[in-house]
Design a protein around this motif. Structure first.
Motif, PDB file in Angstrom:
ATOM      1  N   GLY A 346       0.816  -1.199   0.000  1.00 57.60           N
ATOM      2  CA  GLY A 346       0.000   0.000   0.000  1.00 57.60           C
ATOM      3  C   GLY A 346       0.852   1.253   0.000  1.00 57.60           C
ATOM      4  N   ASN A 364      -4.062   5.384   3.100  1.00 60.51           N
ATOM      5  CA  ASN A 364      -3.413   4.274   2.399  1.00 60.51           C
ATOM      6  C   ASN A 364      -4.267   3.838   1.203  1.00 60.51           C
ATOM      7  N   GLU A 366      -4.227   0.788  -1.700  1.00 65.57           N
ATOM      8  CA  GLU A 366      -3.571  -0.463  -2.057  1.00 65.57           C
ATOM      9  C   GLU A 366      -2.986  -0.385  -3.471  1.00 65.57           C
ATOM     10  N   TYR A 367      -1.911  -1.141  -3.677  1.00 66.60           N
ATOM     11  CA  TYR A 367      -1.157  -1.052  -4.931  1.00 66.60           C
ATOM     12  C   TYR A 367      -2.015  -1.372  -6.156  1.00 66.60           C
ATOM     13  N   ASN A 368      -2.972  -2.315  -6.015  1.00 67.61           N
ATOM     14  CA  ASN A 368      -3.802  -2.683  -7.163  1.00 67.61           C
ATOM     15  C   ASN A 368      -4.849  -1.619  -7.477  1.00 67.61           C
ATOM     16  N   GLN A 369      -5.017  -0.642  -6.580  1.00 69.38           N
ATOM     17  CA  GLN A 369      -5.925   0.481  -6.832  1.00 69.38           C
ATOM     18  C   GLN A 369      -5.162   1.722  -7.266  1.00 69.38           C
ATOM     19  N   ASN A 398       2.306   0.292   7.981  1.00 71.37           N
ATOM     20  CA  ASN A 398       1.146  -0.003   8.831  1.00 71.37           C
ATOM     21  C   ASN A 398       1.445   0.115  10.323  1.00 71.37           C
ATOM     22  N   ASP A 447      -7.296   2.886   8.020  1.00 67.19           N
ATOM     23  CA  ASP A 447      -8.368   3.636   7.353  1.00 67.19           C
ATOM     24  C   ASP A 447      -9.036   4.649   8.274  1.00 67.19           C
TER      25      ASP A 447
END
Length: 660
Positions: A346, A364, A366-369, A398, A447
């Protein structure tokens, strides 16, 4: 089977017209469900209320498989009672009850099925933060950040998120009980407690106040709670006062079987709802529910430090990160590491709302977003490196530090610390209705900015502090086999117990090198494989928290001309321990009590030392040994354990002399 037509009083409903309408609704639903009065009457009061609440809220019969088609009273009555009690427990453990949980789930599942893009209204930009280097200069000097952090230490509170077992590591116990290294055999929980005690000691020295005490809260789960309590009991809290340690246990949430948020029943037990972990985001609500944050605020405490369970390196970052938070007025400060572009980690990102600045937030992603978001804006380049060779978006480790005032205000809001959740179902087919296996709502600790944004109306100051990986990040999370596979593919960060142990030694090599010690620091190309994992060939060095948690302490305690050979092992532990003109070729352990002032001056040590010995593949080993792939053979060592108050010198001949 009979059908009830009697009036049923629901708990929590005021008398009058609203009550009558609610009662009528319950009666109609009850009739439709074919649940008999006799079945309802056999349930305990709280269980009966939970069943009725579920029936009343089930407008589309998504839960009829739970409360419908019950056999007549006298058949499977214990199962009915058990189910009703479980529903009551699920009601009690979630703010707003099971009804609110299922309502949120339906909304999120619909958004998931529709393929809603949560970032459609946002643009990603690099947020404001700080970059610190232990052995160099960042945008702010490490020493400056550390000095400011030491001023804030006395107001710190620690929260350790420890809800998971070590199954992914190949260990059936709690991860907190795992040994961080084989030189001292201290487990993760002991290391964290010793760090907090060392910070408390240093804060007292800096302020002259003996009343400073720093508390620790551990968040457990049903799986880890009894084992965590036993670990503390067996070790007398590792020396921490009983009233300074609190334990809060998170509950699981109901699993969902389909896109309508139908409760998933256990396949082998019709009278049991499947449950799953809700995520470490529960920690915020638990701290609020137990009244801890209100208590801390009244005590005048300033910051809450959140740590994960198996990353022993991160404690080095706490003091300077506190300093950055103080300097920049951060309400939340994420401890970060440099992130490779495209890395599966992230990234801390500022999400700038395109039309309403008050909805912007730093959080944060995430890398895929992150990559598709970046590809949809600006030059459409995606997640790429900048001139440093890294992504401009820092990697999320984190571990976070939150300012107490903003935190308390946020937790007192309508969400009571329940961070906004997400759902990640795995669909059976393109209809995106049924799941391959039950899912649940999840929440993540990091979050919390979503609640800051909601409660503070866009005024929250959220940032980050980036450190070198060697200084702050090497979690133990993978089994040895998975680590070996990663190492064979060229990874030097396989995330095993052995790599985490090695990185602890390397971190301390770098600290002593910075203090002027003549030793070889292990670089990536110097790693050697032991049991298939790249580790340092040495020296293996452990600097206990009592020896130094700050750069300043280490520089003050390491003096003169010191030399340590590559094959050596060294353990230093003591608030008043000074090393001067040490020549080490072997294994040396020095521990000094809190009132023992010990100076090593001109000591030469040469012995057979300690070495790592790979496990014999033809033999079976205990889990704690098997997960590393090796043991430590302690052939010879020279040890000094001095607990007597006073001043002592360990001279060239190795003799301990008490001096005035």
């Amino acid at each position: 089977m009979t059908t009830s037509t009697s009036t049923v009083c629901l708990p929590g409903v005021f008398r009058g017209g609203a009550e009558s309408r609610s009662q009528l609704s319950a009666v109609e639903s009850l009739s439709q469900s074919m649940i008999s009065t006799e079945n309802l009457d056999l349930l305990p009061e709280r269980g009966r209320a939970a069943v009725l609440s579920l029936i009343e809220s089930d407008v589309d019969s998504s839960q009829s498989h739970v409360y419908g088609d019950w056999p007549e009273a006298g058949t499977q009555d214990e199962g009915k009672k058990r189910l009703s009690e479980q529903l009551a427990d699920l009601n009690a453990s979630y703010p707003g009850g099971l009804t609110d949980y299922l309502s949120k789930a339906r909304t999120l599942l619909k958004e998931s099925a529709d393929g809603l893009n949560p970032f459609e209204e946002y643009e990603a930009i690099v947020p404001e933060g700080e970059s610190l280097s232990f052995d160099g200069e960042g945008t702010m000097s490490f020493a400056e950040a550390e000095q400011l952090g030491m001023e804030a230490m006395s107001g710190a509170v620690f929260v350790l998120v420890a809800g998971g077992l070590g199954e992914r590591l190949g260990y059936s116990g709690i991860k907190l009980s795992l040994e961080t290294n084989l030189c001292t055999n201290r487990c993760y929980l002991e290391v964290y407690v010793q760090y907090i005690k060392a910070m408390q000691y240093l804060a007292r020295q800096k302020t002259g106040r003996d009343d400073i005490r720093i508390p620790l809260v551990i968040m457990t789960s049903g799986d880890t709670d009894p084992l965590t309590r036993q670990l503390l009991k067996d070790n007398n809290n590792f020396g921490m006062d009983d009233d300074m340690i609190s334990i809060v246990m998170q509950d699981k949430v109901a699993a969902l079987k389909d896109g309508n948020a139908g409760l998933a029943l256990d396949g082998d037990d019709r009278w049991s709802v499947q449950t799953k972990p809700h995520g470490h985001g529960d920690v915020h609500h638990l701290l609020h529910r137990e009244g801890l944050v209100d208590k801390w605020e009244k005590e005048g405490r300033s910051h809450v430090v959140f740590l994960q369970d198996t990353n022993a390196l991160v404690i080095n970052s706490v003091v300077p990160t506190l300093g950055v938070s103080k300097a920049k007025g951060f309400h939340m400060n994420s401890i970060c590491i440099p992130r490779l572009a495209g890395e599966a980690a992230g990234a801390i990102t500022r999400l700038e709302h395109k039309t309403d600045p008050s909805k912007s937030l730093v959080i944060n992603v995430e890398y895929n977003q992150l990559d598709p978001l970046l590809r949809s804006q600006g030059e459409c380049t995606g997640d790429v490196a900048d001139e440093t060779g890294y992504s401009p978006f820092p990697g999320n480790a984190n571990n976070i530090i939150i300012e107490m005032g903003a935190y308390a205000k946020t937790l007192r809001g309508e969400d009571q610390g329940v961070v906004l959740e997400f759902v990640n179902p795995k669909y059976k087919d393109e209809s995106r209705t049924d799941f391959k296996k039950p899912t649940r709502l999840e929440c993540m600790m990091q979050d919390i900015p979503k609640l800051f944004q909601k409660e503070m109306k866009g005024t929250a100051n959220v940032g980050f502090t980036t450190f070198d990986r060697w200084f702050t990040f090497s979690p133990a999370k993978n089994a040895l086999e998975a680590g070996v596979e990663a190492a064979d593919k060229g990874s030097i960060a396989p995330g095993t117990m052995s790599s985490a142990e090695s990185d602890k030694y390397i971190q301390n090599q770098r600290k002593l090198k910075f203090a002027g010690v003549d030793l070889d620091v292990t670089e990536p190309e110097d790693l050697v494989k032991v049991a298939g994992i790249p580790v340092t060939p040495g020296p293996r060095i452990i600097l206990a928290p009592a020896f130094g948690i700050t750069q300043e302490e280490i520089l003050n305690k390491v003096k003169g001309n010191n030399k340590i050979s590559k094959s050596s092992s060294l353990v230093l532990d003591g608030h008043h321990l000074t090393i001067k003109n040490l020549n080490l070729d072997g294994a040396l352990v020095i521990r000094a009590g809190s009132e023992s002032h010990v100076t090593v001056d001109g000591l030469t040590v040469k012995n057979k030392g300690w070495e790592l010995v790979e496990n014999d593949p033809s033999k079976e080993y205990e889990e704690t040994v098997a997960i590393r792939g090796y043991t430590m053979a302690k052939h010879e060592s020279q040890e000094y354990i001095i607990n007597e108050p006073g001043n002592f010198v360990i001279g060239p001949d190795g003799e301990v002399k008490k001096v005035d």
